[in-house]
Every structure is written in structure tokens, then in C-alpha cells.
Design a protein around this motif. Structure first.
Motif, PDB file in Angstrom:
ATOM      1  N   PHE A 121       0.854  -1.188   0.000  1.00 27.50           N
ATOM      2  CA  PHE A 121       0.000   0.000   0.000  1.00 27.50           C
ATOM      3  C   PHE A 121       0.886   1.233   0.000  1.00 27.50           C
ATOM      4  O   PHE A 121       2.072   1.181   0.337  1.00 27.50           O
ATOM      5  CB  PHE A 121      -0.938   0.010   1.223  1.00 27.50           C
ATOM      6  N   HIS A 122       0.288   2.342  -0.389  1.00 31.49           N
ATOM      7  CA  HIS A 122       1.018   3.623  -0.393  1.00 31.49           C
ATOM      8  C   HIS A 122       0.014   4.703  -0.053  1.00 31.49           C
ATOM      9  O   HIS A 122      -0.881   5.002  -0.839  1.00 31.49           O
ATOM     10  CB  HIS A 122       1.642   3.883  -1.758  1.00 31.49           C
ATOM     11  N   VAL A 123       0.172   5.300   1.131  1.00 33.89           N
ATOM     12  CA  VAL A 123      -0.799   6.288   1.589  1.00 33.89           C
ATOM     13  C   VAL A 123      -0.525   7.669   1.010  1.00 33.89           C
ATOM     14  O   VAL A 123      -1.389   8.540   1.041  1.00 33.89           O
ATOM     15  CB  VAL A 123      -0.811   6.343   3.131  1.00 33.89           C
ATOM     16  N   GLY A 124       0.640   7.895   0.459  1.00 31.21           N
ATOM     17  CA  GLY A 124       0.972   9.178  -0.146  1.00 31.21           C
ATOM     18  C   GLY A 124       2.402   9.583   0.150  1.00 31.21           C
ATOM     19  O   GLY A 124       3.004   9.120   1.114  1.00 31.21           O
ATOM     20  N   SER A 125       2.946  10.455  -0.684  1.00 28.98           N
ATOM     21  CA  SER A 125       4.319  10.911  -0.511  1.00 28.98           C
ATOM     22  C   SER A 125       4.380  12.031   0.512  1.00 28.98           C
ATOM     23  O   SER A 125       3.430  12.789   0.697  1.00 28.98           O
ATOM     24  CB  SER A 125       4.870  11.396  -1.848  1.00 28.98           C
ATOM     25  N   GLN A 126       5.535  12.135   1.213  1.00 27.17           N
ATOM     26  CA  GLN A 126       5.786  13.215   2.166  1.00 27.17           C
ATOM     27  C   GLN A 126       4.615  13.376   3.139  1.00 27.17           C
ATOM     28  O   GLN A 126       3.984  14.424   3.234  1.00 27.17           O
ATOM     29  CB  GLN A 126       6.067  14.528   1.426  1.00 27.17           C
ATOM     30  N   VAL A 127       4.323  12.311   3.880  1.00 28.09           N
ATOM     31  CA  VAL A 127       3.267  12.371   4.889  1.00 28.09           C
ATOM     32  C   VAL A 127       3.770  13.218   6.052  1.00 28.09           C
ATOM     33  O   VAL A 127       4.805  12.915   6.652  1.00 28.09           O
ATOM     34  CB  VAL A 127       2.883  10.964   5.366  1.00 28.09           C
ATOM     35  N   SER A 128       3.046  14.276   6.391  1.00 29.88           N
ATOM     36  CA  SER A 128       3.520  15.226   7.388  1.00 29.88           C
ATOM     37  C   SER A 128       3.145  14.846   8.809  1.00 29.88           C
ATOM     38  O   SER A 128       3.832  15.238   9.757  1.00 29.88           O
ATOM     39  CB  SER A 128       2.970  16.623   7.077  1.00 29.88           C
ATOM     40  N   ASP A 129       2.072  14.092   8.980  1.00 34.21           N
ATOM     41  CA  ASP A 129       1.552  13.801  10.315  1.00 34.21           C
ATOM     42  C   ASP A 129       1.686  12.319  10.613  1.00 34.21           C
ATOM     43  O   ASP A 129       1.191  11.477   9.851  1.00 34.21           O
ATOM     44  CB  ASP A 129       0.086  14.228  10.394  1.00 34.21           C
ATOM     45  N   ILE A 130       2.334  11.982  11.722  1.00 31.63           N
ATOM     46  CA  ILE A 130       2.533  10.579  12.084  1.00 31.63           C
ATOM     47  C   ILE A 130       1.206   9.874  12.335  1.00 31.63           C
ATOM     48  O   ILE A 130       1.114   8.645  12.205  1.00 31.63           O
ATOM     49  CB  ILE A 130       3.439  10.477  13.334  1.00 31.63           C
ATOM     50  N   ALA A 131       0.156  10.634  12.661  1.00 36.48           N
ATOM     51  CA  ALA A 131      -1.157  10.017  12.879  1.00 36.48           C
ATOM     52  C   ALA A 131      -1.635   9.314  11.619  1.00 36.48           C
ATOM     53  O   ALA A 131      -2.321   8.279  11.700  1.00 36.48           O
ATOM     54  CB  ALA A 131      -2.169  11.070  13.328  1.00 36.48           C
ATOM     55  N   THR A 132      -1.292   9.851  10.451  1.00 35.39           N
ATOM     56  CA  THR A 132      -1.668   9.202   9.190  1.00 35.39           C
ATOM     57  C   THR A 132      -0.987   7.848   9.060  1.00 35.39           C
ATOM     58  O   THR A 132      -1.604   6.870   8.616  1.00 35.39           O
ATOM     59  CB  THR A 132      -1.281  10.102   8.005  1.00 35.39           C
ATOM     60  N   ILE A 133       0.270   7.770   9.425  1.00 41.64           N
ATOM     61  CA  ILE A 133       0.999   6.503   9.378  1.00 41.64           C
ATOM     62  C   ILE A 133       0.348   5.489  10.316  1.00 41.64           C
ATOM     63  O   ILE A 133       0.155   4.318   9.961  1.00 41.64           O
ATOM     64  CB  ILE A 133       2.475   6.717   9.765  1.00 41.64           C
TER      65      ILE A 133
END
Length: 892
Positions: free
Chosen positions: A357-369
Motif C-alpha cells: 500500500f502507499h498512503v501518499g508521498s511526504q506524509v507530514s503527520d505521524i497520525a496518518t501513518i
């Protein structure tokens, strides 16, 4: 051991001789700094600084420590940027580190000296892409080491294995070094490809590394144990092994040729995983599998299969739109069930070993991870429940880079910063998987990530020269010393020695009677009033006045106000703006001539500069009440014209407004005074860099005296502190005797691969690859030059510590012509690949330069035999060929 600083390529930089308190070199004295003599050799330039400004102040202004540590810092003795390619050496191969010898001391490289030497060798002033391979290797090793720590912390029963997405950087030597280092430190670092061309590149790199490491053996210094660096044929794909094979992950849309190429790679021994991006690809894969000539059904001869799932988790960063249900790639829950059913029916479910999976490039918020990992971990467990053997989970990219150094505090979104580090990221990934393992009892999968940006961003610096400057506001440029540009933002009318008529008139305006004023033409009357405004802004008028102004011209100290000479800054700004508009109207109506129009522009810029100067140097606690002044202060006072193409070398600046740290790489012991933005060479108004990291606002621990020493910088930038970005960068005056070199940092990911081909036909810049050489054989082998070749080398580098060899093979003009030399006592190898010529740029645009030359030559052949005309046409043909084979950028 003490670090070795390569302050000059090929030798240590020598300080000029001190004579009577000043630095001397030659007999010239610069008119701007009468106590300082310029230094002719750019690689040895150390200017005497007549102030308290230090490299610490510069580091605070430009933020070297916030976004550059541990690789970018400053040298207090030279005032230059230095690069430490191996950082703090904390993550350099774990127990397999072969650097435990006398060459293990830290290496620092003077970036200005390196760039100056390369420019001299190339004979070109064009931009340089300087890539420090060891930084990328260290970042990959650091990520592997931190994941290893996380798996130990959480008692996770499997390992981490990274792959590098080729799309981030297409440099074959860097890719080779990353995979080779994966063999060296036993991390099994591999590659990911997203197209047929990238797959061809990745296979070639993987094959090259396998051949070079199959029979290679190294001796561990701690145990004297021999460890094979090659692949162990008895190992099975998917089993937890001590030295894993590097993975080749095949992503992107696939046709039959793509799939066949992946099958061929797997048959040759490359551990290959074909990831299904959409349902229709499964039929193509099964068709190739059925028609395969290889009847041996083993995981070693055919690729393993993976499924990319489309998660519901989204984020608000720069690439947030690529996540969730609207994602471009991936299978939803229903499509995943369909794919599993088809694989079962065709007896191929045993091939399914990876979930991606790939949630998106340059994720700024660790909550997304965290959210993405919870969802993906459960999806992985469900695939195991459905009967797939699995074994690997590929968490994709998204691991971000702190471009602005704020640790997520900038509020600028995913393009600029992140609120986590490698450790936070690794722990959250491992913790989410461990939770599912404990709950469901599945076998812990191998963790794979495609962290390209985090691996290579820090490894590359774009170095370019400021070739000229222009004042904003239409002011005539004032030059000193044959090309030294004066800064209007700190112009002192009483000290200026220029002889412009407008300035002399403003300094000593003639007193006019009422009768004389009545008969003045409209344009002269306007300019008279304009000069009065400028004359009222002389600094002594402010110094002799009370400090009790409330920012609106109202006195707050009894008995000290009502001083008619005290300048009202807000009123001066308002008047100058109005007079400038009226001058434009008079010119449009034909009432004002060009000379008067030019003087009006000059006076407007001088008024604005004088207001800035007063606001910067005279403290006023109520200064923030000047709304118009604050607005103008956010604008650069000058354009610095850079010998670079933004579209070619920094495309993300133009396309998505990406913030990259930008800073001068020398003169850091001098206080910068000019608020400027960069304009590139292209004929496009978007070809500029006018948004910068406002790093000077991040420091909070300085003393009052230290803050006072940089008042001219910090006060002017403080108005953008709330967002940590600025529309200008505070820079130095370009000097006539030395090129002013600027570095754009953290540009290692995507910028070269996405550079716009064909915009104004500016070609690829020269690439400088810098690699440390170990006794263990790591690095580039360089052929020693002969004494005759050494004597022909560039002055200052042809000594016993420098070696050079040149390859003149030129399949595409001069692009493949390379210059290679060693420095730092033969501990660092530098390989320079020349940039594109004009002929190369034309070829990239699909134009045959040979045909163009023939057109010009044919025109010469068909012209009259008149001798004079023939000479003209021959001159055109010769000049045409000369320019065709030269650089697309400005040359010296």
C-alpha cells in the motif's frame, strides 16, 4: 580522531598573508572595503570581516543546524559551508563495519572549494548537481538500523528490508552503490521500478551487483570470520534468513512486455515481486505464466505476486488527494476478494506473498501513518486467513523530510515538514504489525518500505552562481568596482558617492519660491514634492527626533514631540506610492518625459529603501503598526539573477511550491544585508525562487547581544515568523573579484528525474559525484595521472594529494566526458560528468543538430562567391558549430 577538512580540492586552503591588520593578496584594494584586499583564487578566498558577525549568526539565519544536521554545517575559520558525508557515523553497517581502521575518522568537505575547483576544471560557470553518495548510504543504513532497533523493542519476530524507488533518482551509480551497500551491511537493500524503462535500469543494476558480489568475501575485523557477500542459492524466497537477497519490486501499470521482463529477471536469479496495481493486470500475468518456456514451478524461476490495496485512510498533505477512495492505484476490498478467488481457481494462490500500500508521498503527520498501518495490518491478516502464504508487507513510501527544519511546526503542510523522525516512524509501523500478530497468531511478515525521499534528499546540493542583480522598483543599478552591486536597502544618503543627478538633487534640493512653484510644469512639480519626501527621510532627521512616536505620527512623550523634522514612515510610504502612480499617469498622457519617469522610479525605490533602513536600525516597539510597511518589508528588494533553470533543476519549486533550504555556501562571516529573491535564466515569469525557509526565526535561545548583532536580518524577517517562510532570502552583495555561489539543499529526490526537458532548451547541469574511499575497497577506483598530466592540471590541485584522469568518450556530445580526481589525501573520489551541450538539448527535443548544421553549411555553399560575403557565411558556420558544442548555460 580529529576530523579531516578538505577545504581545498587537492590541498588545504592557505590563509592569505596578514600585513598590518588586513588580509592581502596582490596589490588591489576594493573600493567598498578599503581595509580588505580581494583574493584572486576563489578556492582560497577568505575575506577580512569588519564586524561581529560569525558563522553562528549565519547558521541561525539560514538554518543549517535545523534542516542540515548531521551533514551540513559551517566552518568558522573559512566562513563556508562544509559537508560531512558520513554524519556522525552512528549507522554505518553495524557489526559488519569495515571502517574500523585509521581511515575511520570523519571527513568534511568544503563545498565552496569543491564547487570552485570543479567549475575551473570544466571551464564553465553553469550549475552543478553535487551528490554525496555516502549520505544516501548512511540514510539507508540508518533506516535499517532504526527498524532493527524497533523490531527488538517490540519483540517482533521478523526483519526490515528496504527498497529504493528508482523514480526518485535515476543515477545508475547511486543505485548500484545503494544495492552494493545492502550486500555489504547484510540489509538486503533492493530497488523498486514503476515503468519498463525503470525496470530495465533496476535489473541491470541488480545483475551487476550480483556478479560483483557472488564470489566476493570480506573479513570481519572483530571475529576474523569469513562471510560470503553473494547470494546463497539454497535460500528460499520468503524465509527469514540472515543475509536476505535484495528485492526487486515491480510496481506501476504493466503490459505484456513489462511482465515478460519481470519473469526473465526472476528466471535469472533476481528476487522479483510483481505487484498487481489493478484487476486487469492479473490476466496478463497469468497469460505470461501459461506461455512461459520454463516449466519448473519454483519461486526462484518465476516472480512472486503482490497485491496493492487501496486504503480508506487519507491525509491532508501535499499529496493527500492521492490517498483514500480516489487513489489512482490499488485494489479495493471487493477487488482483492476477486483476485484471491481467481488465483485459487488457477492454482496460483501460493504465489501471493506480498501486500503493498502507499498512503501518499511526504506524509507530514505521524497520525496518518498510524491509521494506515492499522488498516493495512488487518488487510494482511485477512489475506493470510483466506489462504495466501504471504510473508511480506510493503508499507510503500511516505516517510517525509523536514525541509524547513521546524519538526512539523511550520503549518505549511506535507510539502515542508514532518512531526516525526525515523524512530517514531519505525516504532509505529512495527507496533501496528505486532498488535495484529498477537491478536491473530499470524507469522510476522518481513517489513518492506519504499522510502526514497528520506534516503536521498540530503545527499544532493544544487550549486549555482548569481550572475547579476536588479533592484525591484525600477531603480538604476549602482555598480562599484566594475560590477559590484550596491544594496539600496541599506543605502545611506550621507555616505553614498554616486553622482546621479536625481540623488544630488534629493540631497540638496533648491529652495523654490511660491512664484517658481506656480510656474513649474506638472512633471517637475511632482518630482519636486517627491524629492522633498526623500529629503525628509534622511537618517539624522530621525536621530535628532524623539523616540516617543506611536507608529502613527502621534507623540507619546510630553514636551519632546512636535519636531517638524521627524519622519513619519507611514506617511512617507503613502506619499511615495501616490507620487509614483501620478508619475505613471503623466507619462501615459505624454506630459512626462522618459528622463523624469526614470527619476520618479528612482525616487520611489530610494524612499522605500530609506524607510526600510530606518525601520531596521532604529528600534520602535510599535513598528508593527505600520501595516503598509510590513507588507512592503515582506517583498525582496532585489532580484538575484541565477545561472540555472528552475524548470530543469528545481521543478518542484515551480510545480507545487516546494520549499527547499537555500543559502550561500561561503562568506558566512559577513553579515548579509540584501533581501532578495532569485530569477532564473528562462524566459518565463514562473522561473524564480521567491519563497524561502525563514530559518532565522526558529532560534529562541540567543542572548540579547547576539540578537542585536543580526538585527538587520531578524527584524526584517520576523513578520513571517508565524509561518516560517519568507518571500525573500537575506544575502550578501555579489563581489567583482569572486563568484557568489548559492546552494539549494535537500534536492536529491525527484528534481533531476522530473526536470522539464525542452523548456528554453536548457540542458542537464554537470553532475559531481563525491564518494569516500575505504581501505575495504569501497568507492571508485581511480587511475593515477602521470607527472605531465599533473602539470597540466588546474592551479592549486595538481599536487601530490590530487589525482586526475579524464575519459573523453562522447557518445552524446560532451555529456559522457568525465573528469575524475581524488582529494582529502586520496580518501575522497570526485567524478564530474559534464552537463548537456546545446546539441544535447536539441536532441532531447527531437531535433537533429547535425541536420541543423547542414542547413547552415548548405546556405554557405549556395551563396555568392563574393569574397566578403563568403567570409561572413563561413564565420556564421564556425560560430554556429562553436555554440552548438558549448553549454546551454551562461559561460565565463
Amino acid at each position: 580522531m580529529m576530523p579531516v577538512t578538505c577545504s581545498s580540492v587537492g590541498r588545504q586552503a592557505r590563509l592569505p598573508v596578514r600585513r598590518r591588520g588586513s588580509l592581502t593578496h596582490g596589490n588591489r584594494t576594493h573600493p567598498r572595503f578599503p581595509n580588505t584586499r580581494p583574493i584572486a583564487n576563489a578556492t582560497e578566498s577568505l575575506r577580512e570581516v569588519q564586524s561581529n558577525w560569525t558563522t553562528t549568526d549565519s547558521a541561525e539565519v539560514y538554518g543549517f543546524e535545523t534542516w542540515g544536521a548531521p551533514y551540513v554545517t559551517t566552518d568558522a575559520s573559512t566562513g563556508r559551508v562544509v559537508i560531512t558525508p558520513r554524519g556522525d557515523d552512528e549507522f554505518r553497517g553495524d557489526d559488519n563495519n569495515i571502517d574500523n581502521n585509521e581511515h575511520n575518522e570523519s571527513i568534511t568537505i568544503d563545498l565552496f572549494a569543491l564547487a570552485s575547483d570543479v567549475r575551473a576544471r570544466l571551464g564553465s560557470g553553469g550549475p552543478l548537481v553535487v551528490r554525496f553518495t555516502d549520505i544516501a548510504l548512511r540514510q539507508a543504513s540508518k533506516l535499517h538500523g532504526i527498524f532493527s532497533n524497533a523490531t527488538g523493542t517490540w519483540n517482533y519476530g521478523s526483519r526490515y528490508q528496504g527498497v529504493f524507488p528508482v523514480k526518485c533518482c535515476h543515477d545508475a551509480e547511486l543505485l548500484t552503490a545503494l544495492v552494493m551497500d545492502g550486500f555489504r551491511n547484510k540489509s538486503g537493500f533492493g530497488l523498486e521500478a514503476g515503468s519498463k524503462a525503470e525496470l530495465l535500469l533496476a535489473i541491470a543494476v541488480m545483475t551487476r551487483v550480483r556478479k560483483e558480489t557472488t564470489h566476493q568475501v570480506m573479513l570481519l575485523p572483530e571475529t576474523n570470520t569469513e562471510v560470503s557477500l553473494g547470494r546463497k542459492k539454497e535460500n528460499k524466497f520468503g524465509k527469514h534468513e540472515q543475509t536476505p537477497d535484495p528485492l526487486l519490486i515491480c510496481n506501476g501499470y504493466k503490459d505484456e512486455k513489462y511482465v515478460r521482463l519481470a519473469f526473465a529477471a526472476a528466471a535469472s536469479g533476481v528476487t522479483t515481486v510483481l505487484v498487481l496495481e489493478k484487476p486487469s493486470e492479473l490476466e496478463t500475468v497469468m497469460q505470461v505464466m501459461r506461455t512461459s518456456d520454463d516449466d519448473t514451478e519454483t519461486t526462484r524461476t518465476t516472480p512472486a505476486l503482490g497485491i496493492r490495496v487501496r486504503l480508506g485512510t487519507t491525509h491532508d498533505g501535499q499529496w493527500g488527494a492521492t490517498s483514500g477512495d480516489d487513489a489512482k492505484f490499488g485494489l479495493g476490498a471487493f477487488e482483492v476478494l476477486q483476485a484471491v478467488s481467481v488465483l485459487k481457481k488457477n492454482d496460483l494462490l501460493h504465489k501471493l506473498t506480498l501486500l503493498h500500500f502507499h498512503v501518499g508521498s511526504q506524509v507530514s503527520d505521524i497520525a496518518t501513518i498510524k491509521e494506515a498501518m492499522r488498516e493495512a495490518s488487518q488487510m494482511y491478516a485477512e489475506l493470510c486467513r483466506l489462504g495466501a502464504p504471504m510473508g511480506f508487507i510493503d508499507v510503500g513510501g511516505g516517510l517525509g523530510v523536514d525541509y524547513d527544519g521546524t519538526k512539523g511546526g511550520s503549518g505549511l503542510g506535507g510539502g515542508s515538514s514532518v512531526n516525526y523522525d525515523f524512530s517514531n516512524y519505525a516504532n509505529d509501523v512495527v507496533a501496528a504489525l505486532q498488535d495484529v500478530v498477537v491478536r491473530t497468531g499470524i507469522t510476522p511478515p518481513v517489513i518492506v518500505s519504499e522510502s526514497g525521499r528520506a534516503v536521498v534528499s540530503h545527499s544532493t546540493v544544487l550549486v549555482f552562481e548569481v550572475v547579476s542583480t536588479d533592484n525591484r522598483g525600477g531603480t538604476v543599478e549602482t555598480r562599484e568596482g566594475g560590477g559590484v552591486f550596491d544594496d539600496l536597502s541599506s543605502f545611506d544618503l550621507d555616505r553614498d558617492g554616486t553622482d546621479e543627478n536625481a540623488l544630488e538633487t534629493a540631497k540638496n534640493p533648491k529652495p523654490l519660491t511660491l512664484d517658481e512653484l506656480r510656474v513649474l510644469p506638472p512633471s517637475e512639480f511632482l518630482l519636486h514634492n517627491f524629492r522633498e519626501v526623500l529629503n525628509g527621510l534622511r537618517r539624522e532627521n530621525f536621530l535628532h527626533a524623539t523616540r516617543g512616536d506611536d507608529g502613527l505620527g502621534n507623540n507619546t512623550h510630553k514636551g519632546l514631540g512636535n519636531n517638524p523634522q521627524k519622519p513619519n514612515l507611514q506617511e512617507a510610504i503613502n506619499d511615495s506610492k501616490q507620487f509614483r502612480l501620478e508619475a505613471d499617469r503623466l507619462f501615459k498622457l505624454g506630459i512626462m518625459g522618459l528622463e523624469n519617469r526614470a527619476e520618479a522610479e528612482f525616487l520611489f525605490s530610494k524612499c522605500r529603501a530609506r524607510v526600510f533602513d530606518i525601520a531596521k536600525h532604529e528600534h520602535n516597539k510599535n513598528e508593527t503598526r505600520f501595516l503598509d510597511l510590513r507588507s512592503l518589508q515582506k517583498q525582496p528588494s532585489k532580484w538575484y539573477h541565477a545561472n540555472v533553470s528552475v524548470f530543469r533543476s528545481l521543478p518542484d519549486v515551480w510545480a507545487i511550491g516546494q520549499l527547499f533550504p537555500v543559502a550561500p555556501i561561503h562568506r558566512l562571516r559577513e553579515e548579509p544585508t540584501t533581501n532578495a529573491a532569485f530569477a532564473d535564466l528562462t524566459c518565463d515569469s514562473d522561473g524564480r525562487i521567491d519563497e524561502f525557509v525563514a530559518a532565522g526565526n526558529l532560534a529562541t535561545n540567543r542572548t540579547s547581544s547576539q540578537r542585536a548583532s543580526q538585527s538587520s536580518v531578524s527584524q526584517s524577517q520576523s513578520h513571517s515568523a508565524h509561518k516560517h517562510s519568507s518571500s525573500f532570502l537575506t544575502l550578501h552583495h555579489p563581489m567583482a573579484d569572486e563568484p557568489y555561489l548559492i546552494g539549494a539543499f535537500l534536492v536529491g529526490a525527484y528534481q533531476e528525474s522530473m526536470g522539464s526537458v525542452g523548456h528554453n532548451l536548457f540542458g542537464s547541469p554537470a553532475v559531481v559525484s563525491v564518494t569516500a574511499i575505504d581501505n575495504g575497497g569501497r568507492g571508485v577506483t581511480v587511475t593515477k595521472e602521470t607527472r605531465d598530466e599533473k602539470e597540466k592540471g588546474v592551479e592549486g590541485v595538481g599536487d601530490e594529494s590530487s589525482t586526475q584522469t579524464t575519459d573523453t568518450t562522447t557518445p552524446r556530445g560532451n555529456r559522457s566526458s568525465q573528469i575524475t580526481f581524488q582529494t582529502c589525501g586520496d580518501r575522497v573520489s570526485v567524478t564530474v560528468t559534464r552537463g548537456d551541450t546545446n546539441a544535447d538539448a536539441l536532441r532531447d527535443a527531437g531535433i537533429d543538430p547535425v541536420e541543423l548544421s547542414a542547413w547552415v553549411a548548405g546556405d554557405v555553399a549556395n551563396t555568392t562567391t563574393d569574397e566578403r560575403n563568403e567570409k561572413k557565411h563561413v564565420s556564421l558556420a564556425q560560430t554556429y558549430e562553436d555554440v552548438l558544442t558549448s553549454s546551454t548555460y551562461l559561460e565565463r
